[in-house]
Design a protein around this motif. Structure first.
Motif, PDB file in Angstrom:
ATOM      1  N   SER A   1      13.487 -17.961   0.329  1.00  0.00           N
ATOM      2  CA  SER A   1      13.907 -18.369  -1.013  1.00  0.00           C
ATOM      3  C   SER A   1      12.751 -18.182  -1.993  1.00  0.00           C
ATOM      4  O   SER A   1      11.663 -18.721  -1.796  1.00  0.00           O
ATOM      5  N   ARG A   2      13.001 -17.444  -3.057  1.00  0.00           N
ATOM      6  CA  ARG A   2      11.973 -17.222  -4.076  1.00  0.00           C
ATOM      7  C   ARG A   2      11.541 -18.543  -4.720  1.00  0.00           C
ATOM      8  O   ARG A   2      10.358 -18.781  -4.953  1.00  0.00           O
ATOM      9  N   ILE A   3      12.487 -19.418  -4.980  1.00  0.00           N
ATOM     10  CA  ILE A   3      12.172 -20.710  -5.600  1.00  0.00           C
ATOM     11  C   ILE A   3      11.333 -21.563  -4.650  1.00  0.00           C
ATOM     12  O   ILE A   3      10.307 -22.130  -5.043  1.00  0.00           O
ATOM     13  N   ALA A   4      11.737 -21.640  -3.387  1.00  0.00           N
ATOM     14  CA  ALA A   4      10.987 -22.432  -2.410  1.00  0.00           C
ATOM     15  C   ALA A   4       9.585 -21.859  -2.202  1.00  0.00           C
ATOM     16  O   ALA A   4       8.618 -22.618  -2.066  1.00  0.00           O
ATOM     17  N   ARG A   5       9.468 -20.542  -2.165  1.00  0.00           N
ATOM     18  CA  ARG A   5       8.141 -19.912  -2.031  1.00  0.00           C
ATOM     19  C   ARG A   5       7.256 -20.281  -3.206  1.00  0.00           C
ATOM     20  O   ARG A   5       6.063 -20.553  -3.049  1.00  0.00           O
ATOM     21  N   GLY A   6       7.812 -20.277  -4.408  1.00  0.00           N
ATOM     22  CA  GLY A   6       7.043 -20.635  -5.600  1.00  0.00           C
ATOM     23  C   GLY A   6       6.533 -22.064  -5.537  1.00  0.00           C
ATOM     24  O   GLY A   6       5.366 -22.335  -5.832  1.00  0.00           O
ATOM     25  N   ILE A   7       7.406 -22.992  -5.126  1.00  0.00           N
ATOM     26  CA  ILE A   7       6.998 -24.396  -4.994  1.00  0.00           C
ATOM     27  C   ILE A   7       5.917 -24.517  -3.927  1.00  0.00           C
ATOM     28  O   ILE A   7       4.895 -25.193  -4.127  1.00  0.00           O
ATOM     29  N   LEU A   8       6.120 -23.844  -2.794  1.00  0.00           N
ATOM     30  CA  LEU A   8       5.135 -23.909  -1.705  1.00  0.00           C
ATOM     31  C   LEU A   8       3.784 -23.362  -2.141  1.00  0.00           C
ATOM     32  O   LEU A   8       2.741 -23.929  -1.800  1.00  0.00           O
ATOM     33  N   ASN A   9       3.763 -22.298  -2.921  1.00  0.00           N
ATOM     34  CA  ASN A   9       2.490 -21.743  -3.400  1.00  0.00           C
ATOM     35  C   ASN A   9       1.753 -22.716  -4.315  1.00  0.00           C
ATOM     36  O   ASN A   9       0.530 -22.825  -4.248  1.00  0.00           O
TER      37      ASN A   9
END
Length: 127
Positions: free
Chosen positions: A64-72
Motif C-alpha cells: 500500500s502506497r499510503i501505508a508505506r508513506g506512514i511507515l517511512n
C-alpha cells in the motif's frame, strides 16, 4: 482467509513523538481494517510436547502506497517514539459485542539497527 481478513483491526497510537508522526499515524481513535487495506498472510503451527502452538499474521505493508508513506515517516523518527498497538477482533453482529482485544504492545525508542533479523522459517507445505 476472507473471514479472518474482515475481522482483524489494528489501532496504532503515538504515545510520545514529533507532531509529524502524530499527524501521519492519526489520533488513535479509529482502528484500521487490516485485511481490507493490506494483504495478510496467516501461519499456524500446532503445539507439540515441547513447543507451544503459534498463530502468526504477516502484514504486507509495502503493498500500500499510503501505508508505506506512514511507515517511512515513523521509521525516520523511530528512535524518539513511543508507540502503542492494539489488535482487535471486529464485532460484525450485536451478539459479538463488545469487541475483543486480541493483543496489545508498546515500543519505546526502537533502534532498528540493533534488532536481529528473523531466521528464515521452513514451512511444511505438504497436505
Amino acid at each position: 482467509q476472507q473471514y479472518r481478513d474482515r475481522k482483524l483491526k489494528m489501532l496504532p497510537i503515538v504515545m510520545d513523538g514529533p507532531w509529524i508522526v502524530q499527524k501521519a499515524v492519526g489520533p488513535g481513535t479509529a482502528p484500521a481494517m487490516l485485511g481490507r487495506d493490506l494483504p495478510l498472510q496467516y501461519y499456524f503451527s500446532e503445539p507439540t510436547a515441547t513447543t507451544k502452538g503459534v498463530y502468526e499474521v504477516d502484514i504486507h505493508v509495502a503493498s500500500s502506497r499510503i501505508a508505506r508513506g506512514i511507515l517511512n515517516v515513523v521509521k525516520g523518527h523511530i528512535k524518539t517514539l513511543s508507540l502503542a498497538f492494539a489488535f482487535i477482533i471486529e464485532a460484525s453482529e450485536e451478539a459479538d459485542l463488545p469487541e475483543q482485544v486480541l493483543a496489545t504492545f508498546q515500543v519505546h525508542s526502537l533502534h532498528l539497527e540493533d534488532c536481529p533479523n528473523l531466521p528464515d522459517i521452513v514451512r511444511d507445505e505438504s497436505p
